[in-house]
Design an enzyme around this catalytic site. Structure first.
Site, PDB file in Angstrom:
ATOM      1  N   ASP A  26       0.856  -1.171   0.000  1.00  0.00           N
ATOM      2  CA  ASP A  26       0.000   0.000   0.000  1.00  0.00           C
ATOM      3  C   ASP A  26       0.903   1.236   0.000  1.00  0.00           C
ATOM      4  O   ASP A  26       2.096   1.144   0.336  1.00  0.00           O
ATOM      5  CB  ASP A  26      -0.900  -0.027   1.241  1.00  0.00           C
ATOM      6  CG  ASP A  26      -1.898   1.111   1.255  1.00  0.00           C
ATOM      7  OD1 ASP A  26      -2.544   1.339   0.217  1.00  0.00           O
ATOM      8  OD2 ASP A  26      -2.013   1.776   2.296  1.00  0.00           O
ATOM      9  N   ASP A  28      -0.168   5.180   0.830  1.00  0.00           N
ATOM     10  CA  ASP A  28      -0.371   6.195   1.870  1.00  0.00           C
ATOM     11  C   ASP A  28      -0.448   5.526   3.236  1.00  0.00           C
ATOM     12  O   ASP A  28      -1.278   4.653   3.473  1.00  0.00           O
ATOM     13  CB  ASP A  28      -1.643   6.988   1.608  1.00  0.00           C
ATOM     14  CG  ASP A  28      -1.524   8.431   2.054  1.00  0.00           C
ATOM     15  OD1 ASP A  28      -0.831   8.674   3.052  1.00  0.00           O
ATOM     16  OD2 ASP A  28      -2.109   9.307   1.402  1.00  0.00           O
TER      17      ASP A  28
END
Length: 342
Positions: A26, A28
């Protein structure tokens, strides 16, 4: 231990970047926050890549194109190519292409990331419900998307046009705090039409399928900071996961995680890719990991010993998750987590 019956984090004698061929990361809260690199992320990713691990960046954000994301990562010091980035826009575009005739028009409620992904699948983005679209797709369109765009989606959906959504994350982080995400916008159309979209993004299977098709991963490790997208997505895909505590999820939320939200591994940050994970073992009515022993007593979690904070947290997870499986809930973890500084 089966992922579907996990009552403690797993151990790995090998460093994770050696045990798995591909990290599905991922962005952020894992690699960057507010556009800036998270401490230890750049050097950890560089070392893992140099040792032979493939790095793929998997995001529910459908606004930015893979080219833009790759450029941002490279500027941060993590060299990446567009092919290293997988977005929910790509996943939903594939889903639509499998559902409508080739070359179909698709009404886009969102940004450039969706348009590029649709064209990649041979579909034609349009802007009006009067353009005879074969599908409607909704993705995050940035803070300036207008109310009229939601109305356009409603016009098409009310005419019976199939409705798709890149993802349904209700919130997203911003430099000034948490703001509405695509899921909030999807709710506007859902309430107005009574319809339900087909959703592609994490934690649902179409997103995991897209990552595997694009990376060719054979031993994938999902790396994320959110239990309800990253970790649940790994659970749904039947692959292992590493939770890092640099984003949304804190230690207290991890202890309270339901089975589908329990990661295989946990660490403070991306340095966890470069190390093994000590085994969690049963010890005298409790659980031991890396010098710590955790148990449940008197309605609270109790932690004894010394060592690295992540190892203590793994021991606490084993105690908390086991108690939850036995029907107990609401254990006070405050003092135990304070000992770890978490």
């Amino acid at each position: 231990m089966s992922q579907r019956s996990r009552t403690s984090p797993s151990g790995s004698a090998s460093a994770l970047h050696e045990a798995y061929d591909t990290a599905l990361l991922d962005l952020d809260g894992v690699v960057y926050a507010g556009g800036e690199a998270i401490p230890h992320a750049v050097e950890s990713l560089r070392e893992a890549r140099d040792a032979g691990m493939r790095l793929a960046y998997v995001t529910n954000n459908a606004l930015r194109t893979p080219d833009v994301v790759a450029e941002h990562l490279t500027e941060l010091g993590v060299p990446a190519a567009p092919g290293d980035v997988i977005t929910s826009a790509q996943a939903v575009a594939r889903l639509i292409a499998e559902s409508v005739p080739p070359g179909s028009r698709v009404l886009v409620i969102g940004g450039e990331g969706l348009r590029v992904a649709l064209r990649e699948r041979g579909l034609a983005p349009v802007d009006s419900a009067d353009d005879d679209p074969a599908a409607v797709v909704q993705g995050y369109g940035g803070p300036d998307i207008t109310w009229g765009r939601f109305a356009e989606a409603c016009h098409a959906v009310n005419r019976g046009v199939p409705w798709f959504a890149s993802n349904t994350d209700l919130t997203i982080p911003s430099a000034r705090g948490i703001v509405p995400g695509n899921g909030a916008a999807v709710e506007v159309v859902r309430i107005a039409t009574g319809a339900e979209p087909r959703v592609a993004g994490k934690p649902l299977p179409p997103m995991h399928r897209e990552t595997i098709l694009r990376t060719g991963a054979e031993r994938a490790l999902v790396v994320g900071d959110r239990l309800d997208t990253d970790i649940e997505g790994a659970f749904n895909g039947g692959v292992d996961s590493l939770l890092v505590l640099t984003g949304v999820t804190d230690a207290a939320a991890l202890l309270a995680a339901e089975p589908r939200h329990r990661p295989t591994y946990v660490d403070e940050d991306l340095r966890g890719l470069l190390t093994g994970q000590p085994e969690v073992t049963e010890a005298g009515g409790g659980f031991a990991c890396g010098g710590w022993t955790a148990s449940a007593a008197g309605g609270a979690l109790v932690l004894d010993g010394d060592g690295r904070a992540p190892d203590g947290l793994r021991a606490l997870c084993a105690a908390a998750w086991t108690e939850a499986e036995d029907g107990s809930c609401g254990l006070d973890a405050g003092k135990a987590l304070a000992r770890l500084g978490l």
